[in-house]
Design a protein around this motif. Structure first.
Motif, short mmCIF file in Angstrom:
data_model
loop_
_atom_site.label_atom_id
_atom_site.label_comp_id
_atom_site.label_asym_id
_atom_site.label_seq_id
_atom_site.Cartn_x
_atom_site.Cartn_y
_atom_site.Cartn_z
N ALA A 24 0.83 -1.21 0.00
CA ALA A 24 0.00 0.00 0.00
C ALA A 24 0.86 1.26 0.00
N ALA A 28 1.19 3.95 -3.08
CA ALA A 28 0.86 5.36 -2.80
C ALA A 28 2.03 6.28 -3.11
N GLU A 227 -4.27 0.25 3.17
CA GLU A 227 -4.23 1.55 2.52
C GLU A 227 -4.46 2.72 3.47
N ALA A 230 -1.06 4.40 4.29
CA ALA A 230 -0.18 4.94 3.26
C ALA A 230 -0.08 6.47 3.22
#
Length: 306
Positions: A24, A28, A227, A230
């Motif tokens: 993640a 990102a 996520e 991130a």
């Protein structure tokens, strides 16, 4: 006119980027403009096996989004290999600006049953690996007088958890490592921060729920995706965080916490010194209210994720 991506022109190493939080963060950072070295040896959460497939999958995701990435299959747990991870950044992209120390394994066991191998393997990846990769990168950061480290710590070290003496010791050690890097390399405009993430990952899914508290904890973790962690890593790696260093953060879904670090809480003093009896009768009655409770991570973070 649109602002440039926060990491445009930068090069980042993300260790353990083949899955979970590492993937993640790598994705990102690529989306924010960085070229990424995906350092991952593709082992199980316990550190067994090995495959290039997870790292290659991360690379495909990054490239599908228009980003640039290269895979490095070297381990973080050996000095020579860590140096090769750093060399990969220069071979592929000509520079290095960011190191995210995320690689880790789990070998949970109640302390009196933990084997020396359980201890050495976990400390070797988390703590030694974070040192090796950081130390290899530091030579370049010093010369270019810039750079950012983001180290993944954990609430098992900051607060405590059952059956994780190896993991907790390594993760708290990472806090000391990050703080030391921040102090020693401030003169070179190099920053270092630690992040304790929450997420439902392969490693978390290996945790066995044996009590109702454990099951409740797992249910909370399942609401948190890798996520969620991130954006903070991207921010801390960017120039927008140029004045943020030596700090410890925790992310829990949409909540971001800045964590306390060890400082004196309360003191007692006596001109004539102390005896065990005086400690019993006077010092500890005064200090007791300031002692830290023996809590676990889910006792402190007891509410539902926001």
């Amino acid at each position: 006119m649109h602002a440039a991506p926060m990491l445009e022109g930068r090069v980042a190493i993300v260790t353990g980027a083949g899955s979970g939080i590492g993937r993640a963060v790598a994705v990102a950072m690529a989306a924010a403009g960085a070229a990424v070295v995906i350092a991952d040896i593709g082992v199980s959460p316990a550190g067994e096996g090995g495959s290039s497939v997870p790292a290659e999958q991360t690379k495909l995701i990054i490239e599908a989004g228009g980003g640039r990435a290269v895979v490095c299959g070297e381990t973080v747990s050996r000095w020579d290999s860590a140096r090769r991870i750093v060399e990969t950044a220069f071979d592929a992209f000509g520079r290095l600006d960011i190191v995210v120390n995320n690689a880790g394994i789990l070998r949970d066991a109640i302390f009196h049953r933990m084997t020396p191998e359980d201890w050495l393997s976990v400390v070797g990846v988390h703590l030694n690996g974070s040192f090796f990769v950081s130390r290899a990168a530091a030579e370049h950061f010093r010369r270019q007088e810039s750079g950012a480290f983001v180290h993944m710590t954990g609430t098992s070290g900051l607060i405590g958890n059952a059956g994780q003496a190896n993991y907790a010791a390594a993760k708290l050690g990472i806090v000391g490592l990050s703080r030391s890097i921040a102090i020693d390399m401030q003169r070179y405009n190099v920053r270092s921060n630690a992040v304790a993430p929450f997420a439902w990952t392969r490693a978390a899914s290996a945790f066995r729920a044996e009590t109702e508290d454990d099951r409740a904890r797992m249910a909370r973790l399942q609401q948190i995706n890798p996520e969620h962690n991130a954006p903070l890593a991207v921010f801390l790696a960017s120039d927008a965080a140029r004045d943020v260093t030596g700090q410890v953060f925790t992310i829990r879904r949409n909540e971001i916490f800045v964590m306390s670090q060890s400082r004196p809480l309360r003191s007692v003093q006596r001109d004539g010194g102390w005896t065990p009896e005086l400690l019993r009768d006077h010092a500890f009655p005064a200090l007791r209210s300031s002692l830290t409770p023996l809590e676990r991570s889910h006792d402190v973070f007891s509410w539902e994720p926001v």
